[in-house]
Structures are given as structure tokens and as C-alpha cells.
Design a protein around this motif. Structure first.
Motif, PDB file in Angstrom:
ATOM      1  N   CYS A 239       0.814  -1.212   0.000  1.00 25.02           N
ATOM      2  CA  CYS A 239       0.000   0.000   0.000  1.00 25.02           C
ATOM      3  C   CYS A 239       0.849   1.264   0.000  1.00 25.02           C
ATOM      4  CB  CYS A 239      -0.940   0.012   1.207  1.00 25.02           C
ATOM      5  SG  CYS A 239      -2.317  -1.141   1.091  1.00 25.02           S
ATOM      6  N   THR A 240       1.948   1.245   0.732  1.00 30.05           N
ATOM      7  CA  THR A 240       2.786   2.447   0.825  1.00 30.05           C
ATOM      8  C   THR A 240       3.478   2.785  -0.485  1.00 30.05           C
ATOM      9  OG1 THR A 240       4.773   1.249   1.572  1.00 30.05           O
ATOM     10  CG2 THR A 240       3.232   2.013   3.274  1.00 30.05           C
ATOM     11  N   GLN A 241       3.499   1.847  -1.419  1.00 30.73           N
ATOM     12  CA  GLN A 241       4.201   2.091  -2.679  1.00 30.73           C
ATOM     13  C   GLN A 241       3.313   2.717  -3.745  1.00 30.73           C
ATOM     14  OE1 GLN A 241       7.631   1.514  -2.592  1.00 30.73           O
ATOM     15  NE2 GLN A 241       6.907   1.275  -0.482  1.00 30.73           N
ATOM     16  N   THR A 242       2.075   3.035  -3.408  1.00 30.74           N
ATOM     17  CA  THR A 242       1.156   3.613  -4.391  1.00 30.74           C
ATOM     18  C   THR A 242       1.093   5.128  -4.249  1.00 30.74           C
ATOM     19  OG1 THR A 242      -0.789   3.466  -2.953  1.00 30.74           O
ATOM     20  CG2 THR A 242      -0.258   1.525  -4.272  1.00 30.74           C
ATOM     21  N   ARG A 243       0.772   5.795  -5.360  1.00 25.17           N
ATOM     22  CA  ARG A 243       0.537   7.237  -5.313  1.00 25.17           C
ATOM     23  C   ARG A 243      -0.705   7.546  -4.477  1.00 25.17           C
ATOM     24  NH1 ARG A 243       1.281   8.814 -11.730  1.00 25.17           N
ATOM     25  NH2 ARG A 243       3.439   8.036 -11.981  1.00 25.17           N
ATOM     26  N   ASP A 244      -1.678   6.640  -4.528  1.00 24.69           N
ATOM     27  CA  ASP A 244      -2.900   6.853  -3.759  1.00 24.69           C
ATOM     28  C   ASP A 244      -2.637   6.906  -2.265  1.00 24.69           C
ATOM     29  OD1 ASP A 244      -4.627   7.088  -5.897  1.00 24.69           O
ATOM     30  OD2 ASP A 244      -5.170   4.962  -5.926  1.00 24.69           O
ATOM     31  N   PHE A 245      -1.636   6.174  -1.795  1.00 25.65           N
ATOM     32  CA  PHE A 245      -1.285   6.226  -0.370  1.00 25.65           C
ATOM     33  C   PHE A 245      -0.854   7.637   0.005  1.00 25.65           C
ATOM     34  CE2 PHE A 245       2.321   6.125   2.654  1.00 25.65           C
ATOM     35  CZ  PHE A 245       1.626   5.801   3.798  1.00 25.65           C
ATOM     36  N   ARG A 246      -0.011   8.236  -0.819  1.00 25.92           N
ATOM     37  CA  ARG A 246       0.446   9.594  -0.538  1.00 25.92           C
ATOM     38  C   ARG A 246      -0.709  10.587  -0.614  1.00 25.92           C
ATOM     39  NH1 ARG A 246       4.733   7.285  -3.303  1.00 25.92           N
ATOM     40  NH2 ARG A 246       4.101   8.057  -5.362  1.00 25.92           N
ATOM     41  N   GLU A 247      -1.634  10.366  -1.569  1.00 29.22           N
ATOM     42  CA  GLU A 247      -2.808  11.230  -1.670  1.00 29.22           C
ATOM     43  C   GLU A 247      -3.693  11.069  -0.438  1.00 29.22           C
ATOM     44  OE1 GLU A 247      -6.261  13.434  -2.768  1.00 29.22           O
ATOM     45  OE2 GLU A 247      -4.102  13.636  -3.089  1.00 29.22           O
ATOM     46  N   GLY A 248      -3.868   9.839   0.033  1.00 28.98           N
ATOM     47  CA  GLY A 248      -4.683   9.597   1.217  1.00 28.98           C
ATOM     48  C   GLY A 248      -4.108  10.279   2.450  1.00 28.98           C
ATOM     49  N   MET A 249      -2.795  10.183   2.622  1.00 31.52           N
ATOM     50  CA  MET A 249      -2.143  10.838   3.760  1.00 31.52           C
ATOM     51  C   MET A 249      -2.281  12.353   3.681  1.00 31.52           C
ATOM     52  SD  MET A 249      -0.643   8.622   5.876  1.00 31.52           S
ATOM     53  CE  MET A 249       0.839   9.396   6.533  1.00 31.52           C
ATOM     54  N   THR A 250      -2.072  12.888   2.492  1.00 31.16           N
ATOM     55  CA  THR A 250      -2.156  14.341   2.310  1.00 31.16           C
ATOM     56  C   THR A 250      -3.579  14.834   2.552  1.00 31.16           C
ATOM     57  OG1 THR A 250      -0.363  14.273   0.677  1.00 31.16           O
ATOM     58  CG2 THR A 250      -1.783  16.223   0.686  1.00 31.16           C
ATOM     59  N   ALA A 251      -4.556  14.103   2.006  1.00 28.48           N
ATOM     60  CA  ALA A 251      -5.955  14.498   2.179  1.00 28.48           C
ATOM     61  C   ALA A 251      -6.363  14.463   3.646  1.00 28.48           C
ATOM     62  CB  ALA A 251      -6.855  13.575   1.361  1.00 28.48           C
ATOM     63  N   PHE A 252      -5.880  13.460   4.379  1.00 24.21           N
ATOM     64  CA  PHE A 252      -6.185  13.365   5.804  1.00 24.21           C
ATOM     65  C   PHE A 252      -5.629  14.574   6.554  1.00 24.21           C
ATOM     66  CE2 PHE A 252      -4.941  12.095  10.118  1.00 24.21           C
ATOM     67  CZ  PHE A 252      -6.156  11.653  10.607  1.00 24.21           C
ATOM     68  N   LEU A 253      -4.387  14.932   6.271  1.00 19.47           N
ATOM     69  CA  LEU A 253      -3.755  16.057   6.957  1.00 19.47           C
ATOM     70  C   LEU A 253      -4.400  17.385   6.575  1.00 19.47           C
ATOM     71  CD1 LEU A 253      -0.020  14.944   6.653  1.00 19.47           C
ATOM     72  CD2 LEU A 253      -1.447  14.917   8.719  1.00 19.47           C
ATOM     73  N   GLU A 254      -4.890  17.455   5.314  1.00 18.08           N
ATOM     74  CA  GLU A 254      -5.515  18.700   4.847  1.00 18.08           C
ATOM     75  C   GLU A 254      -7.020  18.731   5.125  1.00 18.08           C
ATOM     76  OE1 GLU A 254      -4.475  18.986   0.724  1.00 18.08           O
ATOM     77  OE2 GLU A 254      -2.364  19.486   1.151  1.00 18.08           O
ATOM     78  N   LYS A 255      -7.519  17.650   5.757  1.00 19.38           N
ATOM     79  CA  LYS A 255      -8.938  17.561   6.119  1.00 19.38           C
ATOM     80  C   LYS A 255      -9.860  17.752   4.912  1.00 19.38           C
ATOM     81  CE  LYS A 255      -8.424  18.918  10.975  1.00 19.38           C
ATOM     82  NZ  LYS A 255      -6.967  18.652  11.011  1.00 19.38           N
ATOM     83  N   ARG A 256      -9.574  17.003   3.851  1.00 22.30           N
ATOM     84  CA  ARG A 256     -10.397  17.034   2.646  1.00 22.30           C
ATOM     85  C   ARG A 256     -10.603  15.607   2.145  1.00 22.30           C
ATOM     86  NH1 ARG A 256      -7.157  15.732  -1.570  1.00 22.30           N
ATOM     87  NH2 ARG A 256      -4.920  16.255  -1.430  1.00 22.30           N
ATOM     88  N   ALA A 257     -11.541  15.460   1.216  1.00 24.48           N
ATOM     89  CA  ALA A 257     -11.792  14.134   0.629  1.00 24.48           C
ATOM     90  C   ALA A 257     -10.649  13.781  -0.314  1.00 24.48           C
ATOM     91  CB  ALA A 257     -13.113  14.131  -0.113  1.00 24.48           C
ATOM     92  N   PRO A 258     -10.150  12.536  -0.255  1.00 24.04           N
ATOM     93  CA  PRO A 258      -9.081  12.131  -1.163  1.00 24.04           C
ATOM     94  C   PRO A 258      -9.585  11.941  -2.590  1.00 24.04           C
ATOM     95  CG  PRO A 258      -9.804  10.248   0.113  1.00 24.04           C
ATOM     96  CD  PRO A 258     -10.548  11.441   0.646  1.00 24.04           C
ATOM     97  N   VAL A 259      -8.700  12.089  -3.529  1.00 30.28           N
ATOM     98  CA  VAL A 259      -9.000  11.842  -4.942  1.00 30.28           C
ATOM     99  C   VAL A 259      -8.039  10.780  -5.421  1.00 30.28           C
ATOM    100  CG1 VAL A 259      -9.139  12.828  -7.258  1.00 30.28           C
ATOM    101  CG2 VAL A 259      -9.743  14.230  -5.265  1.00 30.28           C
TER     102      VAL A 259
END
Length: 263
Positions: A239-259
């Protein structure tokens, strides 16, 4: 897809409706084929990421349509085995497909209908829901199309034997007490909850959702805790090797829905 299996896609969620209400959505050859082809056709590249399964009318699924069997052609062992495999392959495909499946069960879920509910990942039921291994009441073994695999693992061997050796109906309250179902409510509320559950599942990255369903299924039969944890370790690293993982982490920290892009 035939009208007997209606498919409505709502974003990343597919709503499947068994549509033979005049026969309590009993499984005739056409419906068996439609279900098998749909679930076998699902893959990681499919547009739907979660599936909700329900029945039209007052029942989820009354099992095999016996009117299609009585008075029909007598089949030999080889042909009967092929017919049997055609039905059981639905349940295998439901477990193998990467999409989580939520079943909304109202009224009867008997025989093959019971198996469809058990092969789902989450079960929601109405107060009038009644489930049973009906096979044993019509001259067959109750061990059919996956029921003897699923039920003991979900409710324990004694309870499974109670219902499978007798063919008794399990009502909604007993099913909830046993942990076999997640919620009892009126049908509209369950449909709303099914959509909410599916929407929450889409908050996971596509890879994480697929790997979680797969690992949950494999953990049931794993030989040891070590084997399960080794699988979990592998999944987390993947899971950590996907771009979506980084998007999920960023979205969580920015308090927004992930894309998510699926990459």
C-alpha cells in the motif's frame, strides 16, 4: 445484462437487484448465469469498487427455483455436476472478486439465497428476514454451495449444526445476536446504510480495499497468527508504494476528501 439482474452504478458502487419478484427471486438458469457472469467479470480494473446486492419485492432470494427442476429432464451424474458447479461458481466468484459486497436481505433467504448472503462481506437484514439451509428439506444435503464452509466459521459449529441438520429458519434477531448480520432495520434505512457503507469503503485507496478483503478471507483459514501477520506486513508495504497512499495521507492532513487514481 438481462432484466432479471438489474445493475445500477452510482459512482464507484454497483447496485445489483435480483429481479424475479413474482418467484421470490428464486434462482432459475437465466438468473444463475447472469449472477455468475457478473461476479466472474469483476476485476481490479472494473469501474465499480463496491457492490450492493438486493432482491426486488418481498424476498431476497428463495433459493433454487424448484418449478424449473420438477418434471424436467433427468440428468446423469456428469450433467448434474456441471449444473451444480454453475451455481456454486457464483459464491466462489463473490469471494474471489476484489470488490466488497454488501447484501440487503428482506424476507426469505433460503438455500442458494442463504448462500448468496453468506458469501457477501456484510449482511444487513429487515425485521422479517428469515434464512435457512433449505436444501435438507427437499431431499438434499444441507452442505451445499458454500454454506457448510461459511456458516460454522461465522457462528460456530454447534449453531451451524443446529440449523443445517434441521433446515430451521434463523430469524433476524437470532442472526444479529450471533453476529451473522450487522444491522436490523426497515428496508429504506438499510438501503441508505448500504450506500453509506459503500461510500465509506471508497475512502480507502483501491489497492488497500482490495487487499483488505483478500486478507480477511485468507485469515479465516490461515495456519497461524504468524502467517496472518506476515500477510498483513506484505499488504501494508504494498500500500505504501502507491501514489494513492500519498494522496490519502495528504488528504487526511488537509482535512479534505481524497481523490484516488488507482495508481
Amino acid at each position: 445484462m438481462s432484466d432479471i439482474l438489474q445493475i445500477e452504478r452510482r459512482g464507484g458502487v454497483a447496485w445489483l437487484t435480483l429481479n424475479r419478484p413474482e418467484r421470490l427471486n428464486a434462482l432459475d438458469p437465466a438468473l444463475v448465469r447472469a449472477l455468475r457472469e457478473y461476479f466472474e467479470g469483476l476485476s481490479a480494473r472494473s469501474p465499480e469498487r463496491a457492490v450492493v446486492l438486493q432482491g426486488a419485492g418481498r424476498a431476497f432470494c428463495a433459493g433454487l427455483d424448484l418449478k424449473e427442476q420438477v418434471g424436467g429432464e433427468d440428468l446423469g451424474v456428469a450433467d448434474m455436476l456441471e449444473q451444480q458447479k454453475g451455481i456454486r461458481d457464483i459464491m466462489l466468484a463473490m469471494r474471489r472478486c476484489p470488490q466488497p459486497i454488501v447484501s440487503v436481505v428482506q424476507g426469505a433467504a433460503s438455500g442458494g439465497g442463504f448462500a448468496l448472503a453468506l458469501a457477501s462481506d456484510v449482511r444487513l437484514v429487515t425485521p422479517d428476514a428469515r434464512m435457512n439451509a433449505a436444501f435438507i428439506r427437499i431431499g438434499l444435503s444441507a452442505c451445499d454451495v458454500g454454506v457448510s464452509y461459511f456458516l460454522p466459521r461465522m457462528v460456530g459449529s454447534s449453531v451451524a449444526a443446529e440449523y443445517m441438520l434441521t433446515g430451521r429458519f434463523m430469524d433476524a434477531q437470532r442472526a444479529y445476536a450471533l453476529g451473522l448480520v450487522s444491522r436490523i432495520d426497515a428496508l429504506p434505512a438499510l438501503q441508505a446504510e448500504a450506500q453509506a457503507l459503500a461510500d465509506d469503503m471508497l475512502n480507502a485507496t483501491p489497492v488497500a480495499l482490495r487487499l483488505t478483503k483478500e486478507a480477511l478471507g485468507l485469515a479465516v483459514d490461515a495456519g497461524s497468527m504468524e502467517a496472518v501477520i506476515a500477510m498483513e506486513d506484505r499488504n501494508q508495504v504494498l500500500c505504501t508504494q502507491t501514489r494513492d497512499f500519498r494522496e490519502g495521507m495528504t488528504a487526511f492532513l488537509e482535512k479534505r476528501a481524497p481523490v484516488y487514481t488507482g495508481r
